[in-house]
Design a protein around this motif. Structure first.
Motif, PDB file in Angstrom:
ATOM      1  N   LEU A 289       0.826  -1.199   0.000  1.00  0.00           N
ATOM      2  CA  LEU A 289       0.000   0.000   0.000  1.00  0.00           C
ATOM      3  C   LEU A 289       0.863   1.253   0.000  1.00  0.00           C
ATOM      4  CD1 LEU A 289      -2.582  -0.940   2.760  1.00  0.00           C
ATOM      5  CD2 LEU A 289      -2.987  -0.897   0.313  1.00  0.00           C
ATOM      6  N   THR A 290       0.353   2.296  -0.606  1.00  0.00           N
ATOM      7  CA  THR A 290       1.018   3.591  -0.478  1.00  0.00           C
ATOM      8  C   THR A 290       0.586   4.185   0.849  1.00  0.00           C
ATOM      9  OG1 THR A 290      -0.761   4.855  -1.489  1.00  0.00           O
ATOM     10  CG2 THR A 290       0.902   3.934  -2.979  1.00  0.00           C
ATOM     11  N   PRO A 291       1.326   5.139   1.377  1.00  0.00           N
ATOM     12  CA  PRO A 291       0.911   5.731   2.657  1.00  0.00           C
ATOM     13  C   PRO A 291      -0.516   6.265   2.619  1.00  0.00           C
ATOM     14  CG  PRO A 291       3.128   6.417   2.132  1.00  0.00           C
ATOM     15  CD  PRO A 291       2.610   5.661   0.930  1.00  0.00           C
ATOM     16  N   ARG A 292      -0.940   6.813   1.504  1.00  0.00           N
ATOM     17  CA  ARG A 292      -2.273   7.399   1.384  1.00  0.00           C
ATOM     18  C   ARG A 292      -3.378   6.343   1.494  1.00  0.00           C
ATOM     19  NH1 ARG A 292      -4.415  12.451   1.889  1.00  0.00           N
ATOM     20  NH2 ARG A 292      -6.114  12.707   0.463  1.00  0.00           N
ATOM     21  N   GLN A 293      -3.074   5.079   1.192  1.00  0.00           N
ATOM     22  CA  GLN A 293      -4.082   4.028   1.172  1.00  0.00           C
ATOM     23  C   GLN A 293      -4.256   3.305   2.508  1.00  0.00           C
ATOM     24  OE1 GLN A 293      -2.148   1.948  -2.036  1.00  0.00           O
ATOM     25  NE2 GLN A 293      -3.788   2.466  -3.451  1.00  0.00           N
ATOM     26  N   ILE A 294      -3.478   3.656   3.501  1.00  0.00           N
ATOM     27  CA  ILE A 294      -3.552   2.966   4.784  1.00  0.00           C
ATOM     28  C   ILE A 294      -4.779   3.457   5.551  1.00  0.00           C
ATOM     29  CG2 ILE A 294      -2.389   2.550   6.979  1.00  0.00           C
ATOM     30  CD1 ILE A 294       0.227   3.230   5.520  1.00  0.00           C
ATOM     31  N   SER A 295      -5.586   2.524   5.986  1.00  0.00           N
ATOM     32  CA  SER A 295      -6.790   2.897   6.740  1.00  0.00           C
ATOM     33  C   SER A 295      -6.460   3.042   8.223  1.00  0.00           C
ATOM     34  CB  SER A 295      -7.861   1.822   6.578  1.00  0.00           C
ATOM     35  OG  SER A 295      -7.470   0.649   7.277  1.00  0.00           O
ATOM     36  N   LYS A 296      -7.375   3.648   8.953  1.00  0.00           N
ATOM     37  CA  LYS A 296      -7.220   3.809  10.396  1.00  0.00           C
ATOM     38  C   LYS A 296      -7.048   2.445  11.064  1.00  0.00           C
ATOM     39  CE  LYS A 296      -9.523   6.125  14.222  1.00  0.00           C
ATOM     40  NZ  LYS A 296     -10.558   7.088  14.578  1.00  0.00           N
TER      41      LYS A 296
ATOM     42  N   GLN B 105      -5.856  -0.356   9.738  1.00  0.00           N
ATOM     43  CA  GLN B 105      -4.548  -0.924   9.421  1.00  0.00           C
ATOM     44  C   GLN B 105      -3.446  -0.250  10.225  1.00  0.00           C
ATOM     45  OE1 GLN B 105      -5.125  -0.152   5.253  1.00  0.00           O
ATOM     46  NE2 GLN B 105      -4.690  -2.285   4.773  1.00  0.00           N
ATOM     47  N   LEU B 106      -3.554   1.051  10.400  1.00  0.00           N
ATOM     48  CA  LEU B 106      -2.542   1.773  11.159  1.00  0.00           C
ATOM     49  C   LEU B 106      -2.556   1.298  12.603  1.00  0.00           C
ATOM     50  CD1 LEU B 106      -0.386   3.952  10.724  1.00  0.00           C
ATOM     51  CD2 LEU B 106      -2.053   5.616  11.510  1.00  0.00           C
ATOM     52  N   LYS B 107      -3.749   1.173  13.176  1.00  0.00           N
ATOM     53  CA  LYS B 107      -3.845   0.689  14.554  1.00  0.00           C
ATOM     54  C   LYS B 107      -3.317  -0.739  14.657  1.00  0.00           C
ATOM     55  CE  LYS B 107      -7.319   3.444  16.765  1.00  0.00           C
ATOM     56  NZ  LYS B 107      -8.508   3.455  17.577  1.00  0.00           N
ATOM     57  N   GLU B 108      -3.631  -1.569  13.663  1.00  0.00           N
ATOM     58  CA  GLU B 108      -3.177  -2.959  13.676  1.00  0.00           C
ATOM     59  C   GLU B 108      -1.657  -3.026  13.582  1.00  0.00           C
ATOM     60  OE1 GLU B 108      -3.305  -6.309  10.330  1.00  0.00           O
ATOM     61  OE2 GLU B 108      -5.276  -5.668  11.021  1.00  0.00           O
ATOM     62  N   ASN B 109      -1.084  -2.228  12.687  1.00  0.00           N
ATOM     63  CA  ASN B 109       0.361  -2.255  12.487  1.00  0.00           C
ATOM     64  C   ASN B 109       1.131  -1.623  13.644  1.00  0.00           C
ATOM     65  OD1 ASN B 109       0.132  -3.512  10.047  1.00  0.00           O
ATOM     66  ND2 ASN B 109       0.209  -1.645   8.856  1.00  0.00           N
ATOM     67  N   PHE B 110       0.591  -0.590  14.250  1.00  0.00           N
ATOM     68  CA  PHE B 110       1.338   0.153  15.247  1.00  0.00           C
ATOM     69  C   PHE B 110       0.748   0.048  16.647  1.00  0.00           C
ATOM     70  CE2 PHE B 110       2.034   2.599  11.232  1.00  0.00           C
ATOM     71  CZ  PHE B 110       3.297   2.077  11.000  1.00  0.00           C
TER      72      PHE B 110
ATOM     73  N   TYR C 131       4.477  14.122  21.532  1.00  0.00           N
ATOM     74  CA  TYR C 131       5.221  12.872  21.646  1.00  0.00           C
ATOM     75  C   TYR C 131       4.427  11.683  21.115  1.00  0.00           C
ATOM     76  CZ  TYR C 131       8.727  15.454  24.121  1.00  0.00           C
ATOM     77  OH  TYR C 131       9.697  16.369  24.428  1.00  0.00           O
ATOM     78  N   LEU C 132       3.112  11.706  21.244  1.00  0.00           N
ATOM     79  CA  LEU C 132       2.297  10.642  20.648  1.00  0.00           C
ATOM     80  C   LEU C 132       2.443  10.667  19.138  1.00  0.00           C
ATOM     81  CD1 LEU C 132      -0.986  11.033  22.721  1.00  0.00           C
ATOM     82  CD2 LEU C 132       0.721   9.233  22.942  1.00  0.00           C
ATOM     83  N   GLY C 133       2.369  11.847  18.567  1.00  0.00           N
ATOM     84  CA  GLY C 133       2.501  11.985  17.119  1.00  0.00           C
ATOM     85  C   GLY C 133       3.890  11.659  16.627  1.00  0.00           C
ATOM     86  N   LEU C 134       4.899  12.038  17.387  1.00  0.00           N
ATOM     87  CA  LEU C 134       6.279  11.781  16.996  1.00  0.00           C
ATOM     88  C   LEU C 134       6.546  10.289  16.855  1.00  0.00           C
ATOM     89  CD1 LEU C 134       8.946  13.294  16.476  1.00  0.00           C
ATOM     90  CD2 LEU C 134       9.494  12.940  18.882  1.00  0.00           C
ATOM     91  N   GLY C 135       6.049   9.515  17.801  1.00  0.00           N
ATOM     92  CA  GLY C 135       6.249   8.064  17.738  1.00  0.00           C
ATOM     93  C   GLY C 135       5.579   7.443  16.532  1.00  0.00           C
ATOM     94  N   VAL C 136       4.356   7.855  16.245  1.00  0.00           N
ATOM     95  CA  VAL C 136       3.634   7.310  15.092  1.00  0.00           C
ATOM     96  C   VAL C 136       4.317   7.747  13.804  1.00  0.00           C
ATOM     97  CG1 VAL C 136       1.444   7.241  13.856  1.00  0.00           C
ATOM     98  CG2 VAL C 136       1.453   7.298  16.339  1.00  0.00           C
ATOM     99  N   ALA C 137       4.702   9.011  13.705  1.00  0.00           N
ATOM    100  CA  ALA C 137       5.361   9.516  12.499  1.00  0.00           C
ATOM    101  C   ALA C 137       6.654   8.760  12.233  1.00  0.00           C
ATOM    102  CB  ALA C 137       5.623  11.017  12.628  1.00  0.00           C
ATOM    103  N   ASP C 138       7.432   8.505  13.280  1.00  0.00           N
ATOM    104  CA  ASP C 138       8.670   7.724  13.118  1.00  0.00           C
ATOM    105  C   ASP C 138       8.374   6.328  12.593  1.00  0.00           C
ATOM    106  OD1 ASP C 138      10.755   9.447  13.791  1.00  0.00           O
ATOM    107  OD2 ASP C 138      10.563   9.037  15.935  1.00  0.00           O
ATOM    108  N   GLN C 139       7.330   5.702  13.102  1.00  0.00           N
ATOM    109  CA  GLN C 139       6.992   4.350  12.669  1.00  0.00           C
ATOM    110  C   GLN C 139       6.514   4.333  11.218  1.00  0.00           C
ATOM    111  OE1 GLN C 139       4.292   2.673  15.528  1.00  0.00           O
ATOM    112  NE2 GLN C 139       5.785   2.753  17.159  1.00  0.00           N
ATOM    113  N   ILE C 140       5.723   5.313  10.833  1.00  0.00           N
ATOM    114  CA  ILE C 140       5.270   5.400   9.439  1.00  0.00           C
ATOM    115  C   ILE C 140       6.479   5.576   8.530  1.00  0.00           C
ATOM    116  CG2 ILE C 140       4.022   6.837   7.768  1.00  0.00           C
ATOM    117  CD1 ILE C 140       2.038   7.470  10.074  1.00  0.00           C
TER     118      ILE C 140
ATOM    119  N   GLN D 235       8.450   2.355   8.148  1.00  0.00           N
ATOM    120  CA  GLN D 235       7.789   1.333   7.340  1.00  0.00           C
ATOM    121  C   GLN D 235       7.686   1.713   5.870  1.00  0.00           C
ATOM    122  OE1 GLN D 235       4.380  -0.393   9.146  1.00  0.00           O
ATOM    123  NE2 GLN D 235       3.705  -1.400   7.287  1.00  0.00           N
ATOM    124  N   TYR D 236       7.588   2.998   5.562  1.00  0.00           N
ATOM    125  CA  TYR D 236       7.364   3.436   4.193  1.00  0.00           C
ATOM    126  C   TYR D 236       8.459   4.390   3.710  1.00  0.00           C
ATOM    127  CZ  TYR D 236       2.855   1.371   5.073  1.00  0.00           C
ATOM    128  OH  TYR D 236       1.853   0.487   5.391  1.00  0.00           O
TER     129      TYR D 236
END
Length: 126
Positions: free
Chosen positions: A2-9, A11-16, A108-117, A120-121
């Motif tokens: 998937l491209t980053p734009r195609q990731i659903s909420k 899937q993001l929760k499942e992956n992270f 800090y919540l956003g920073l962690g998610v942004a780093d993980q995205i 992965q991509y």
């Protein structure tokens, strides 16, 4: 893949495995764009820019003729489709240091998610 734009909420929760306000890519497009721009800057040394017109704004990075935000790298015509109100806004390079964006209480919540995205991509941003 998937491209980053195609990731659903979901899937993001499942992956992270996250439960915070930055649980979709849209949250870094509308509301947390400065966090994602900061992470791009730290990882790739891209300069950070901002388009601002009235109360509307968007932080992003630039590399040569490409515009980069959570959606990945793109040309201006594709980039601006999400922000038609900013099409003729003045572009400014900004010094978006960590001290400035830490004012966002959920930084800090956003920073962690942004780093993980980004991890992965990476190919969509480098």
């Amino acid at each position: 893949m998937l491209t980053p734009r195609q990731i659903s909420k979901e899937q993001l929760k499942e992956n992270f495995d996250l439960d915070n306000p930055y649980d979709t890519l849209e949250s870094f497009l509308h509301g947390g764009c400065e966090i994602f721009a900061y992470v791009l800057h730290i990882n790739f040394d891209y300069p950070i820019f901002c388009l601002k017109k009235g109360v509307s704004y968007h932080f992003y990075c630039r590399y040569e003729d490409l515009y980069i935000d959570v959606r990945g790298k793109m040309v201006f015509t594709e980039f601006i489709k999400e922000f038609p109100e900013l099409r003729y806004a003045q572009e400014e390079m900004v010094d978006l240091g960590i001290e400035k964006i830490k004012k966002n209480e959920k930084f800090y919540l956003g920073l962690g998610v942004a780093d993980q995205i980004l991890d992965q991509y990476t190919d969509y941003y480098s």
